[in-house]
Design an enzyme around this catalytic site. Structure first.
Site, PDB file in Angstrom:
ATOM      1  N   CYS A  75       0.862  -1.187   0.000  1.00 43.22           N
ATOM      2  CA  CYS A  75       0.000   0.000   0.000  1.00 43.22           C
ATOM      3  C   CYS A  75       0.890   1.225   0.000  1.00 43.22           C
ATOM      4  O   CYS A  75       1.701   1.410   0.913  1.00 43.22           O
ATOM      5  CB  CYS A  75      -0.919  -0.009   1.219  1.00 43.22           C
ATOM      6  SG  CYS A  75      -1.891   1.502   1.395  1.00 43.22           S
ATOM      7  N   CYS A 224      -4.865   6.639  -3.023  1.00 50.81           N
ATOM      8  CA  CYS A 224      -4.201   5.350  -3.208  1.00 50.81           C
ATOM      9  C   CYS A 224      -2.845   5.624  -3.846  1.00 50.81           C
ATOM     10  O   CYS A 224      -2.779   6.063  -4.999  1.00 50.81           O
ATOM     11  CB  CYS A 224      -5.042   4.425  -4.080  1.00 50.81           C
ATOM     12  SG  CYS A 224      -4.240   2.851  -4.447  1.00 50.81           S
TER      13      CYS A 224
END
Length: 281
Positions: A75, A224
């Site tokens: 991530c 993101c």
């Protein structure tokens, strides 16, 4: 069990950070992570991140459970938060400190900058369709500007992996996309055997794009990091973007560079502590 935690956010993409240095397995289960991430009955977060002992020569190991209990490979916003959390655990370091962090997507190296920024060497993008993975494929074995049928419409998409899979499509008005309606349709499309993160991109100019994202396992999020990286790669491959580009997300902006010198992606963005606390499991 009483668990001490620290809440961090990177552009509104928020995480529960746990000091997991004393053991090599996560302190909580995926089921417990779901409870912790619940915004009504738990702490509330997009995921739980564990700072584990290093392996394969790394300073630390990162693992993460999404809010649905699934485990992604990596991530981008989360690793910036983890770098700041590690800095806090170690008592604080001067700007310029670099950590090597082992992830399921490989070795990632975040570097602390000034003003709460973190610059991350995200490594090289993966473009081979079977490695992303996706069944979409062009004559070069990549998935660049390929048609995909979703919700009764043909979308031209480009697929990129940053250690986790992304499907990018360019649109005229990103705000007009009914993300809450079609996001799951992209995520669970049979063309993506491991599901997919989906980015919708509006090009303002070659060095500035707007992005909205549906994250695999988390749904709509404010940002993101790996998606921003993948979107710039897709933009370069399709002639929409420069190699150095600002990506505007609902939570703020990231600076993304796809270096022609070493083929690595470099992401720069903020990570900040929200609060600390204890929770009983």
């Amino acid at each position: 069990m009483v668990l001490e935690f620290t809440k961090y956010q990177g552009l509104g993409n928020d995480f529960i950070l746990l000091d997991n240095r004393q053991q090599t397995t996560p302190l909580v289960t995926p089921e417990q992570a779901i409870q912790l991430c619940d915004r009504h009955f738990g702490i509330g977060a997009d995921g739980v991140i564990f700072a584990l002992p290093g392996q394969a020569g790394a300073d630390y190991t990162m693992r993460i459970f999404n809010s649905d209990g699934s485990e992604p490979e990596m991530c981008g916003n989360g690793i910036r938060c983890l770098a700041r959390f590690i800095d806090h655990l170690e008592g604080g370091n001067a700007p310029g400190k670099t950590y090597s962090i082992h992830t399921l997507a490989g070795m990632i190296r975040p570097r602390l900058e000034t003003d709460a920024l973190v610059r991350v060497d995200m490594g090289e993008p993966i473009l081979t369709a079977t490695d992303i993975p996706t069944t979409l494929k062009d004559s070069n074995g990549q998935a660049v500007n390929q048609p995909l049928e979703v919700a009764g419409k043909t979308w031209m998409v480009t697929c990129v992996s940053m250690g986790n899979p992304h499907c990018i499509t360019f649109v005229e008005d990103v705000a007009a996309i009914a993300l809450e309606v079609i996001g799951k349709d992209f995520e669970h499309h049979p063309a993506f055997p491991q599901r997919i993160n989906t980015e919708f991109i509006e090009v303002v100019r070659p060095d500035y794009i707007k992005m909205r994202v549906w994250e695999r396992g988390a749904g709509i999020t404010l940002a993101c990091g790996t998606g921003a990286c993948a979107s710039v790669v897709a933009g370069v491959l399709t002639g929409h973007c420069d190699r150095l580009c600002t990506v505007e997300l609902p939570g703020g902006c990231l600076q993304i560079e796809w270096s022609a010198a070493d083929n690595h992606i470099y992401m720069t963005g903020p990570a900040a502590i929200s609060f600390q606390g204890q929770v009983t499991l």
